[in-house]
Design a protein around this motif. Structure first.
Motif, mmCIF file in Angstrom:
data_model
loop_
_atom_site.group_PDB
_atom_site.id
_atom_site.type_symbol
_atom_site.label_atom_id
_atom_site.label_comp_id
_atom_site.label_asym_id
_atom_site.label_seq_id
_atom_site.Cartn_x
_atom_site.Cartn_y
_atom_site.Cartn_z
ATOM 1 N N VAL A 59 0.812 -1.217 0.000
ATOM 2 C CA VAL A 59 0.000 0.000 0.000
ATOM 3 C C VAL A 59 0.844 1.266 0.000
ATOM 4 C CG1 VAL A 59 -2.032 -1.096 1.003
ATOM 5 C CG2 VAL A 59 -0.334 -0.095 2.521
ATOM 6 N N LYS A 60 2.103 1.132 0.381
ATOM 7 C CA LYS A 60 3.004 2.286 0.347
ATOM 8 C C LYS A 60 4.408 1.765 0.102
ATOM 9 C CE LYS A 60 4.516 6.220 3.057
ATOM 10 N NZ LYS A 60 4.527 6.828 4.385
ATOM 11 N N THR A 119 4.914 -0.490 3.344
ATOM 12 C CA THR A 119 3.783 -0.878 4.183
ATOM 13 C C THR A 119 2.955 -1.884 3.407
ATOM 14 O OG1 THR A 119 3.748 1.292 5.254
ATOM 15 C CG2 THR A 119 1.762 -0.059 5.460
ATOM 16 N N ARG A 147 -6.192 -5.508 12.612
ATOM 17 C CA ARG A 147 -7.393 -4.687 12.847
ATOM 18 C C ARG A 147 -8.512 -5.303 12.037
ATOM 19 N NH1 ARG A 147 -5.417 0.624 10.752
ATOM 20 N NH2 ARG A 147 -3.272 0.279 11.325
ATOM 21 N N MET A 188 -1.712 -5.143 9.182
ATOM 22 C CA MET A 188 -0.836 -4.114 8.635
ATOM 23 C C MET A 188 0.587 -4.412 9.090
ATOM 24 S SD MET A 188 -2.795 -2.246 6.829
ATOM 25 C CE MET A 188 -1.721 -0.883 6.404
ATOM 26 N N LYS A 190 4.429 -2.801 8.797
ATOM 27 C CA LYS A 190 5.320 -1.707 8.408
ATOM 28 C C LYS A 190 6.742 -2.242 8.420
ATOM 29 C CE LYS A 190 2.413 2.064 9.906
ATOM 30 N NZ LYS A 190 2.374 3.063 8.896
ATOM 31 N N ALA A 246 -0.520 -4.411 3.430
ATOM 32 C CA ALA A 246 -1.821 -4.778 3.996
ATOM 33 C C ALA A 246 -2.062 -6.236 3.625
ATOM 34 C CB ALA A 246 -2.915 -3.896 3.425
ATOM 35 N N LYS A 301 6.487 -3.143 12.617
ATOM 36 C CA LYS A 301 5.191 -3.271 13.288
ATOM 37 C C LYS A 301 4.350 -4.266 12.519
ATOM 38 C CE LYS A 301 1.381 -0.529 15.045
ATOM 39 N NZ LYS A 301 0.780 0.789 15.154
ATOM 40 N N CYS A 302 3.647 -5.119 13.248
ATOM 41 C CA CYS A 302 2.741 -6.089 12.643
ATOM 42 C C CYS A 302 1.523 -6.158 13.552
ATOM 43 C CB CYS A 302 3.418 -7.445 12.528
ATOM 44 S SG CYS A 302 2.430 -8.694 11.701
ATOM 45 N N SER A 303 0.404 -5.614 13.081
ATOM 46 C CA SER A 303 -0.781 -5.575 13.931
ATOM 47 C C SER A 303 -2.035 -5.903 13.130
ATOM 48 C CB SER A 303 -0.912 -4.194 14.584
ATOM 49 O OG SER A 303 -1.025 -3.194 13.584
ATOM 50 N N LEU A 308 -7.867 -7.231 8.655
ATOM 51 C CA LEU A 308 -6.695 -6.682 7.989
ATOM 52 C C LEU A 308 -5.498 -6.740 8.926
ATOM 53 C CD1 LEU A 308 -6.145 -5.233 5.254
ATOM 54 C CD2 LEU A 308 -6.475 -3.090 6.462
#
Length: 189
Positions: free
Chosen positions: A116-117, A168, A143, A148, A150, A170, A139-141, A146
């Motif tokens: 996505v980025k 980044t 939500r 995400m 980073k 998704a 970071k791996c989280s 989904l």
């Protein structure tokens, strides 16, 4: 310029696992040769690191430019990331991917992973024949449906060649994309 980081543990990534998860690439595009998963002492720069050794004998899409370029950056990032995630899943390390197994990941890694980025910067030319790369998963989280992730990465060689970037990702964490589309179309039919 090198990434200075101390690690409490370093695992060589099994060559069979590496080969299995770069398998979608055509033979002449399998640039990642070996990889190590590294557990940092400090998580200031990332939760996990993967260091890889790469070799690009000939470009998969253009005449030899004499240096590592943006397309190759993206391919090398993808291969390092695929192998890093396989290691995370195989060893039940990433809480956000709890419940995933290697078969689930293998069937979903192409369709349900979206960049996505993406940004990259090239500081000094890198000879693509032999170089290294490091991927930091910052970071791996999860939500909802989904995940995400980073990441940051750097590619370099012994002659001070350097390229770096931030990516980044998704990850669709619900039903596999194909099944979800079929159900959605059925609901609205």
């Amino acid at each position: 310029m090198k990434i200075e980081q101390e690690f409490v543990k370093v695992d060589n990534i099994d060559q069979n696992l590496l080969n299995r998860f770069i398998e979608p690439y055509k033979e002449h595009c399998k640039y990642l040769q070996k990889a190590q998963f590294q557990y940092p002492q400090s998580t200031d720069r990332g939760r996990w690191f993967v260091q890889g050794e790469f070799s690009i004998l000939e470009s998969c899409y253009i005449a030899d430019t004499g240096h590592f370029n943006a397309v190759e950056f993206n391919i090398c990032f993808n291969q390092l990331c695929y192998v890093a995630i396989a290691h995370l899943i195989q060893n039940n390390i990433a809480e956000a991917m709890e419940g995933w197994n290697l078969e689930t990941y293998k069937s979903r890694r192409l369709s349900d992973f979206l960049i996505v980025k993406f940004s990259s910067a090239f500081k000094k030319p890198i000879n693509a024949r032999n170089f290294q790369g490091t991927l930091a998963i910052k970071k791996c989280s999860a939500r909802g449906n989904l995940i995400m992730m980073k990441t940051s990465c750097a590619f370099y060689n012994c002659h001070e060649g350097w390229a770096e970037g931030d990516v980044t990702i998704a990850i669709l964490n619900g039903e596999p994309q194909e099944t979800a589309s079929v159900k959605q179309n059925t609901v609205f039919a």
